[in-house]
Design a protein around this motif. Structure first.
Motif, short mmCIF file in Angstrom:
data_model
loop_
_atom_site.label_atom_id
_atom_site.label_comp_id
_atom_site.label_asym_id
_atom_site.label_seq_id
_atom_site.Cartn_x
_atom_site.Cartn_y
_atom_site.Cartn_z
N SER A 1 40.11 30.06 -24.06
CA SER A 1 39.20 29.42 -23.12
C SER A 1 38.28 28.42 -23.82
CB SER A 1 38.35 30.47 -22.40
OG SER A 1 37.61 31.25 -23.34
N ILE A 2 38.07 28.61 -25.12
CA ILE A 2 37.28 27.64 -25.89
C ILE A 2 37.94 26.28 -25.87
CG2 ILE A 2 36.44 27.07 -28.22
CD1 ILE A 2 36.25 30.09 -28.74
N PHE A 3 39.27 26.25 -25.97
CA PHE A 3 39.99 24.99 -25.97
C PHE A 3 39.90 24.31 -24.61
CE2 PHE A 3 42.41 27.28 -29.35
CZ PHE A 3 41.96 26.51 -30.40
N LEU A 4 39.89 25.09 -23.54
CA LEU A 4 39.78 24.50 -22.21
C LEU A 4 38.45 23.77 -22.05
CD1 LEU A 4 41.27 27.32 -19.94
CD2 LEU A 4 42.37 25.19 -20.67
N ILE A 5 37.38 24.39 -22.52
CA ILE A 5 36.06 23.74 -22.46
C ILE A 5 36.06 22.47 -23.31
CG2 ILE A 5 33.62 24.04 -22.99
CD1 ILE A 5 34.01 27.05 -22.50
N ALA A 6 36.66 22.55 -24.50
CA ALA A 6 36.71 21.39 -25.39
C ALA A 6 37.51 20.24 -24.77
CB ALA A 6 37.32 21.79 -26.73
N ILE A 7 38.61 20.58 -24.10
CA ILE A 7 39.45 19.55 -23.48
C ILE A 7 38.70 18.85 -22.34
CG2 ILE A 7 41.52 19.19 -22.08
CD1 ILE A 7 42.86 21.36 -23.78
N LEU A 8 38.00 19.62 -21.53
CA LEU A 8 37.24 19.03 -20.42
C LEU A 8 36.15 18.09 -20.96
CD1 LEU A 8 36.86 22.12 -18.06
CD2 LEU A 8 38.33 20.12 -17.74
N PHE A 9 35.44 18.53 -21.98
CA PHE A 9 34.39 17.69 -22.58
C PHE A 9 34.98 16.43 -23.18
CE2 PHE A 9 32.10 16.50 -26.47
CZ PHE A 9 30.89 16.10 -25.92
N LEU A 10 36.06 16.59 -23.95
CA LEU A 10 36.69 15.44 -24.61
C LEU A 10 37.27 14.47 -23.58
CD1 LEU A 10 37.41 14.26 -27.36
CD2 LEU A 10 39.55 15.55 -27.27
N GLY A 11 37.90 15.00 -22.53
CA GLY A 11 38.47 14.13 -21.50
C GLY A 11 37.41 13.32 -20.79
N THR A 12 36.26 13.94 -20.50
CA THR A 12 35.16 13.22 -19.85
C THR A 12 34.65 12.07 -20.70
OG1 THR A 12 34.49 15.26 -18.72
CG2 THR A 12 32.88 13.47 -18.82
N VAL A 13 34.47 12.33 -22.00
CA VAL A 13 33.97 11.29 -22.90
C VAL A 13 34.99 10.15 -23.04
CG1 VAL A 13 33.23 10.79 -25.26
CG2 VAL A 13 32.50 12.90 -24.14
N LEU A 14 36.26 10.49 -23.19
CA LEU A 14 37.29 9.47 -23.36
C LEU A 14 37.45 8.61 -22.12
CD1 LEU A 14 40.06 11.41 -25.34
CD2 LEU A 14 38.35 9.80 -26.20
N ILE A 15 37.33 9.21 -20.94
CA ILE A 15 37.40 8.42 -19.70
C ILE A 15 36.23 7.45 -19.63
CG2 ILE A 15 37.20 8.58 -17.19
CD1 ILE A 15 38.82 11.15 -17.33
N PHE A 16 35.05 7.91 -20.02
CA PHE A 16 33.88 7.03 -20.05
C PHE A 16 34.10 5.86 -21.00
CE2 PHE A 16 29.97 5.93 -22.37
CZ PHE A 16 29.23 5.39 -21.34
N ILE A 17 34.60 6.14 -22.19
CA ILE A 17 34.87 5.07 -23.17
C ILE A 17 35.91 4.10 -22.64
CG2 ILE A 17 35.81 4.60 -25.47
CD1 ILE A 17 34.55 7.22 -26.41
N MET A 18 36.95 4.63 -22.02
CA MET A 18 38.02 3.78 -21.52
C MET A 18 37.52 2.85 -20.42
SD MET A 18 41.66 4.96 -19.87
CE MET A 18 40.84 5.68 -18.44
N LEU A 19 36.73 3.37 -19.50
CA LEU A 19 36.22 2.55 -18.41
C LEU A 19 35.29 1.44 -18.92
CD1 LEU A 19 35.47 5.29 -15.72
CD2 LEU A 19 37.39 3.69 -15.79
N LYS A 20 34.47 1.77 -19.92
CA LYS A 20 33.54 0.78 -20.47
C LYS A 20 34.27 -0.32 -21.23
CE LYS A 20 29.55 1.00 -20.62
NZ LYS A 20 28.49 0.41 -19.76
N THR A 21 35.26 0.06 -22.03
CA THR A 21 35.95 -0.94 -22.86
C THR A 21 36.96 -1.76 -22.07
OG1 THR A 21 37.53 0.79 -23.51
CG2 THR A 21 35.69 0.36 -25.00
N THR A 22 37.51 -1.22 -21.00
CA THR A 22 38.49 -1.97 -20.20
C THR A 22 37.87 -3.24 -19.63
OG1 THR A 22 39.69 0.04 -19.61
CG2 THR A 22 40.02 -1.88 -18.21
N LYS A 23 36.64 -3.17 -19.14
CA LYS A 23 35.97 -4.34 -18.60
C LYS A 23 35.74 -5.39 -19.69
CE LYS A 23 33.51 -1.67 -15.06
NZ LYS A 23 32.17 -1.26 -14.55
#
Length: 264
Positions: free
Chosen positions: A158-180
């Motif tokens: 379950s530790i990995f599930l929490i880590a994946i959710l956190f990492l996915g949120t940050v990466l989506i934020f980075i992707m949206l900012k850099t795409t523009k």
């Protein structure tokens, strides 16, 4: 658009299919090696059975060698598929330009067309190679690793599930900012190519009217805008590694802490 791009694969369809296939085999070998290692320790080293050590050790070497071969084959096929895809795409763009009507000729600048056939196609080529390799390898590795983790310890996993959710949120934020930002970068490439083209094709006029300083300043402004945009985008992308390291070491600390509690 996607259907049009996929239609340019052409005769490189075989390499396009083989690259994900070899990548999947590479991932399977890498995921199975830790289980062989566990058997080597439990049944060979701890039991003092030298024959088991040789058997499992040889199997590990064989699987590692197979993983290496599959990785080489996957990289080779992905390179062939992406380069061939880019070649076909450039040919199609060039043929399409030849069929332009007069309205389209007025609509699209020469610099913009040059950008499409050089920088844009190269970016698509790199993206296609990444899709064939990383976009196949990463999900497979994630799924296989999570299955193995839940097989070993569902509570710790379950530790990995929490880590994946956190990492996915940050990466989506980075992707949206850099795409523009990168969308703006590609538009600025047209200004840079236009400046170069005008100077090369009309060099006699520039020299005749002594406009070298003006043209140099024009090019410097275009290059400066690209520089600032790239610095801004790369500054945001630089967050990738710190976030990755934070998640990795956070998982190690959490696993060590909770694992020690379970053992105790």
């Amino acid at each position: 658009m996607l259907k049009t791009l996929l239609g340019q694969i052409g005769k490189y369809r075989r390499d396009t299919l083989l690259a994900p296939f070899f990548t999947a085999l590479e991932v399977v070998m890498e995921v199975l090696i830790p289980f062989i290692t566990a058997s080597l320790i439990d049944q060979g080293i701890e039991a003092g059975d030298f024959q088991k050590v040789l058997q499992y050790g040889g199997l590990m070497l064989l699987m590692a060698f197979c993983s290496l071969i599959f990785g080489i084959l996957a990289g080779t096929c992905a390179a062939k598929a992406s380069c061939g895809f880019a070649c076909n795409l450039r040919d199609s763009i060039y043929e399409k330009v030849q069929d332009f009507s007069f309205s389209n000729i007025d609509k699209y600048s020469t610099a913009g067309l040059v950008t499409r056939m050089t920088t844009d196609v190269t970016n698509i080529q790199n993206a296609w190679q990444m899709i064939l390799r990383v976009a196949v390898r990463a999900p497979l590795m994630l799924i296989c690793s999570m299955v193995m983790c839940f097989f070993i310890s569902p509570s710790l996993s379950s530790i990995f599930l929490i880590a994946i959710l956190f990492l996915g949120t940050v990466l989506i934020f980075i992707m949206l900012k850099t795409t523009k930002i990168f969308d703006e970068v590609f538009r600025r490439y047209d200004d840079l190519n236009a400046s170069v083209q005008e100077n090369v094709s009309a060099i006699r006029v520039v020299k005749a009217f002594v406009r070298e300083g003006f043209e140099n300043e024009k090019f410097r402004r275009a290059a400066g805008r690209l520089y600032r945009l790239f610095v801004k985008a790369e500054g945001i992308l630089a967050l990738n590694n710190p976030v990755m390291m934070l998640v990795v070491y956070g998982c190690i600390l959490a696993l060590s802490w909770f694992g020690a509690q379970f053992i105790y």
